[in-house]
Enzyme design. Structure first.
Site, mmCIF file in Angstrom:
data_model
loop_
_atom_site.group_PDB
_atom_site.id
_atom_site.type_symbol
_atom_site.label_atom_id
_atom_site.label_comp_id
_atom_site.label_asym_id
_atom_site.label_seq_id
_atom_site.Cartn_x
_atom_site.Cartn_y
_atom_site.Cartn_z
ATOM 1 C CB CYS A 2 -0.868 0.044 1.242
ATOM 2 S SG CYS A 2 -1.974 -1.335 1.409
ATOM 3 N NE ARG A 33 5.873 1.359 -0.901
ATOM 4 C CZ ARG A 33 6.913 1.474 -0.095
ATOM 5 N NH1 ARG A 33 7.951 2.182 -0.467
ATOM 6 N NH2 ARG A 33 6.924 0.878 1.070
ATOM 7 C CD1 TRP A 96 -0.188 -5.501 -3.305
ATOM 8 C CD2 TRP A 96 -0.374 -6.636 -1.392
ATOM 9 N NE1 TRP A 96 0.354 -6.746 -3.494
ATOM 10 C CE2 TRP A 96 0.250 -7.468 -2.341
ATOM 11 C CE3 TRP A 96 -0.584 -7.144 -0.113
ATOM 12 C CZ2 TRP A 96 0.655 -8.768 -2.059
ATOM 13 C CZ3 TRP A 96 -0.186 -8.437 0.166
ATOM 14 C CH2 TRP A 96 0.421 -9.229 -0.802
ATOM 15 C CG ASN A 124 0.088 2.544 3.488
ATOM 16 O OD1 ASN A 124 -0.882 2.536 2.743
ATOM 17 N ND2 ASN A 124 1.238 3.102 3.170
ATOM 18 N N GLY A 125 -1.158 -0.687 6.346
ATOM 19 C CA GLY A 125 -0.963 -1.521 7.532
ATOM 20 C C GLY A 125 -2.208 -2.325 7.844
ATOM 21 C CD GLU A 591 18.748 -12.940 -6.022
ATOM 22 O OE1 GLU A 591 18.100 -13.449 -5.107
ATOM 23 O OE2 GLU A 591 18.404 -11.886 -6.584
ATOM 24 C CE LYS A 595 15.432 -11.382 -8.492
ATOM 25 N NZ LYS A 595 16.084 -10.957 -7.292
ATOM 26 C CD GLU A 598 11.271 -11.583 -7.699
ATOM 27 O OE1 GLU A 598 12.455 -11.346 -7.498
ATOM 28 O OE2 GLU A 598 10.355 -11.058 -7.037
ATOM 29 C CG HIS A 614 22.752 -36.678 -1.410
ATOM 30 N ND1 HIS A 614 23.181 -37.883 -0.916
ATOM 31 C CD2 HIS A 614 23.831 -35.869 -1.402
ATOM 32 C CE1 HIS A 614 24.465 -37.801 -0.590
ATOM 33 N NE2 HIS A 614 24.882 -36.575 -0.892
ATOM 34 C CE LYS A 714 12.140 -2.915 -4.888
ATOM 35 N NZ LYS A 714 13.063 -4.012 -5.311
HETATM 36 O O1 M6R Z 1 13.143 -4.934 1.007
HETATM 37 P P1 M6R Z 1 13.726 -6.245 1.408
HETATM 38 O O2 M6R Z 1 15.114 -6.444 0.907
HETATM 39 O O3 M6R Z 1 13.631 -6.515 2.878
HETATM 40 O O4 M6R Z 1 12.803 -7.327 0.678
HETATM 41 C C1 M6R Z 1 12.961 -8.706 0.900
HETATM 42 C C2 M6R Z 1 12.247 -9.515 -0.158
HETATM 43 O O5 M6R Z 1 10.866 -9.250 -0.115
HETATM 44 C C3 M6R Z 1 12.764 -9.188 -1.559
HETATM 45 O O6 M6R Z 1 14.143 -9.367 -1.663
HETATM 46 C C4 M6R Z 1 12.072 -10.100 -2.604
HETATM 47 O O7 M6R Z 1 12.472 -11.420 -2.422
HETATM 48 C C5 M6R Z 1 12.423 -9.591 -4.000
HETATM 49 N N1 M6R Z 1 11.228 -9.341 -4.757
HETATM 50 C C6 M6R Z 1 13.254 -10.542 -4.774
HETATM 51 O O8 M6R Z 1 13.561 -10.061 -6.045
#
Ligand code: M6R
Ligand code: UD1
Length: 719
Positions: A2, A33, A96, A124-125, A591, A595, A598, A614, A714
């Site tokens: 949000c 976001r 959101w 927000n929240g 990582e 990527k 997502e 294994h 985000k």
């Molecule tokens: O803002 P942050 O680094 O704390 O966020 C953590 C995760 O939500 C963030 O890294 C998420 O996994 C990304 N979308 C990955 O690309």
């Protein structure tokens, strides 16, 4: 997630159209976001209400979908742009969904009542006691229009306002806000406006960010705003009395204020605006034109002003008559700061624009030569091979004495911890554990006063990480932040830390934050072991390696065309992808897999190469695409043996290897992606770039909105 945006103009003439444009542009800057609906509230026309005399009507426009849908709705509804306001408060929101689906009735703003919309709120929240509040308010005759927790807040404002009036009190807006906050549990960043307080806005936060940008030609007398603590006895009495009304929620009879013997306070007594604040007084005491921008994110304010004030939890920012006042509902406690500094944002507008790139993610991938350089700028002396982290310097002796280091993070930030854990242990000889914030909390993991807990986060607002931070603070551990967003909750709540200085990251997929976090953590490890002469050689090797990283990343980025073709020709139609790595490259494999998942929605899995035999080997055949990281380090022979296990089962891996490394005969691999060689502990900085590019091009080829992948936000500000 949000987003909140508010705009107040004072003695600066703006017509309604300009105000709506400012609010919508503010929301556009929050789009990255992640959200599913948008809306705003502005003033309508004056009308005679009978009871209240001449009052201002509201215009609330809101809808599910993107901000451009909202913009279209404004046009379709033919909102009159012409009326001019010399003082006006507008509030806006991107939502959101948490309570209730993304449909119009659940979009913000929410109002206290359908008849006149006396109080209007964006939030927000999550209000955790909303069910009890809703039940209580229903019992008092309030009618709800939405399924949200937020609507309770708007209704509480009206409820308390009416109670005050009945008791003969005309409450100041901030006093009323205190009474409402008294009843809220959970987290919030919120803005409220009301025709009872024309041109005013109250903003407050708890566990959710909120800042106020100030734009004025007036030279501020001081670069801070004084905090106005509770010192009005009659206000306290009123608050206590009204508070009792709602405390009776759980009581036997649902007693009212009158039942409880509410003590009326003389009308006007609480309405005295006694200012303790110095910053917003003009030299000649004459009112001066000023604009205020309230937001949950500096990215939506920077185009208007760089002068901002970050609110602390439980602060109430009350803006009226061109002045900003910071109130607190409590009396001052020992050690509590009595001022909020007005800071200058270092962010530039062009940093949050896409420029020639198609997506923010692509821009951010290509920014990495600069962002990694900026992380090191002013902190590494490459001539003398020393590292100085201003934010940690004073704390290093304490950290060196700690019993263990616990790194805590989520998602990509967690991977940057995994990537650097080994160099941390090698250089510091302190045991290091790496924790996913949610799991760490679920386990209620033991934390001790002599632990150092390192929180890594791009946004500094991730709910799981913030809760873990609070958990560690409560247990007396030293907390260190490795954070990108200056002024974020995590950056302010940790004892000390390092800003990674990567610049705003807008794309939901984290890219440049990863490489900068990685470097910041390596610099942290280097500074912790600075004393040690025996490690001078290793230090020098790493520092000299770091110096070359930005240029080497430039080299790796030249692989883009080859990667584009690889995605087009061979990977587009695949359903699944494995990434193999060990040692330093296990984090790269995880990582890369995150990527790809997502952004391209393709199933992918990062596998520790040593674990292949294994179980995972059962998946390998001549069809399953595999990416293996086989750059030179001490584990290289073991990685090669994993690759051979794959090729022996007719697998044809794509191998990320060092330049000119003819390690595998061409007919056994699908293709190689050659990257420059660097020091073992830094190689992950280069190896991750090809997989960032692969995920990007897979997503583009699949027609996915790269910067807004489905179901993701985000900044994940809910647990
Ligand atoms: O803002 P942050 O680094 O704390 O966020 C953590 C995760 O939500 C963030 O890294 C998420 O996994 C990304 N979308 C990955 O690309
Ligand atoms: C600081 C300035 C930088 C200036 C430099 C010059 C800021 C934000 N940075 O950078 O503009 O060029 O001095 O000397 O003003 N902190 C936390 N938790 C975190 C991150 C940081 O508590 O998660 C604290 C640090 O301990 C420090 C402060 O915030 O007290 C600033 O940190 P950082 O920006 O990393 O410090 P410098 O690199 O010294």
């Amino acid at each position: 997630m949000c987003g909140i945006f508010g705009y107040v103009n004072f003695l600066v003439d703006k017509n309604r159209g300009e105000i709506v444009d400012t609010l919508i542009e503010g929301l556009q800057r929050l789009e990255y976001r992640g959200y599913d609906s948008a809306g705003f509230a502005v003033d309508g026309k004056l009308f005679n209400d009978g009871d209240n005399g001449e009052i201002m009507s509201n215009i609330i426009v809101k809808c599910p979908g993107k901000v451009k849908v909202l913009r279209q709705k404004v046009a379709d509804d033919k909102i009159d742009r012409s009326d001019v306001f010399d003082n006006h408060a507008g509030i806006a929101h991107t939502r959101w969904a948490t309570h209730g689906q993304p449909k119009e009735q659940n979009c913000h703003p929410h109002r206290s009542d359908a008849a006149k919309g006396e109080f209007i709120v964006v939030h927000n929240g999550i209000i955790t006691n909303f069910a009890a509040l809703r039940e209580y308010l229903l019992s008092k005759g309030h009618q709800f229009e939405s399924e949200t927790d937020t609507e309770c807040i708007a209704k509480l404002f009206k409820h308390f306002y009416d109670l005050n009036l009945k008791a003969g009190v005309s409450p100041d807006f901030n006093e009323l806000t205190k009474q409402v906050l008294h009843e809220l549990e959970g987290s919030y960043g919120l803005l409220v406006k009301s025709f009872h307080y024309p041109g005013e806005v109250c903003g407050t936060r708890k566990g959710s960010p909120l800042l106020v940008g100030v734009k004025t030609d007036r030279k501020l007398k001081v670069d801070f705003v004084d905090v106005e603590f509770e010192n009005n006895a009659s206000a306290a009495v009123a608050q206590q009395q009204i508070g009792q009304t709602l405390s009776s929620l759980n009581g036997p009879n649902g007693a009212t204020a009158q039942d409880l013997g509410f003590i009326p306070v003389a009308p006007g007594e609480q309405n005295l605006r006694t200012s303790q604040s110095r910053a917003f007084l003009s030299e000649d005491d004459l009112p001066t034109p000023v604009e205020f921008f309230l937001s949950s994110d500096p990215a939506s304010v920077v185009q208007h002003t760089k002068k901002v004030l970050f609110l602390e939890d439980d602060d109430i920012a009350h803006i009226y008559d061109g002045e900003l006042h910071i109130h607190r509902a409590s009396t001052k406690s020992a050690g509590e700061s009595t001022v909020r500094p007005i800071q200058t944002l270092e962010m530039e507008l062009n940093e949050i624009m896409k420029g020639p790139f198609k997506h923010f993610m692509q821009k951010e991938i290509f920014e990495q030569p600069d962002s990694t350089f900026n992380t090191m700028r002013g902190r590494i002396d490459f001539e003398n091979n020393t590292v100085t982290l201003g934010g940690l310097k004073a704390w290093l002796p304490t950290i060196r004495r700690c019993r263990r280091i616990i790194m805590i993070a989520c998602g990509t930030s967690y991977h940057s911890c995994l990537a650097t854990r080994s160099i941390f242990e090698e250089l510091t000889e302190i045991p290091v554990s790496v924790e996913l914030a949610s799991d760490f909390l679920d386990r209620r993991s033991p934390v001790f006063r002599d632990d150092t807990c390192v929180f890594v986060s791009q946004s500094g607002e991730t709910a799981d990480s913030i809760l873990a931070l609070q958990y560690c603070l409560e247990r007396g551990a030293l907390t260190v932040g490795i954070v990108n967003s200056v002024g974020s909750s995590m950056s302010r709540q940790t004892h000390c830390g390092v800003h990674i200085n990567a610049g705003p990251e807008i794309g939901v997929a984290s890219t440049k934050a990863y490489t900068s976090q990685y470097i910041a953590l390596v610099m942290f490890a280097l500074s912790l072991s600075n004393d040690s002469i025996s490690r001078a050689g290793r230090h020098e090797e790493i520092i000299q390696g770091l110096q070359k990283i930005p240029d080497q990343i430039k080299q790796v980025l030249k692989l883009e065309d080859k990667i584009k073709k690889l995605c087009n020709d061979d990977l587009n139609d695949q359903k699944s992808l494995l990434l193999l790595g060990r040692g330093y490259q296990f984090a790269t494999a995880l990582e890369g897999a995150l990527k790809i998942k997502e952004i391209s929605y393709m199933h992918s899995e990062g596998v520790l190469a040593g674990e292949l035999k294994h179980g995972v080997l059962a998946l390998v055949d001549d069809k399953l695409p595999i990416i293996a990281f086989a750059t030179r380090d001490s584990l290289f022979p073991k990685t090669m043996s994993a690759i051979e296990q794959v090729t022996a089962r007719d697998g044809r891996p794509i191998v990320v290897c060092n330049e000119g490394d003819a390690i595998i005969s061409n007919d056994k691999v699908h293709t190689t992606l050659e990257v420059p060689q660097t020091v073992d502990c830094l190689q992950g900085l280069l190896n991750v770039i090809p997989v960032q590019l692969i995920s990007y091009w897979l997503a583009v080829n699949r027609g996915i909105d790269v910067d807004f992948p489905r179901n993701l936000a985000k900044s994940v500000t809910v647990e």
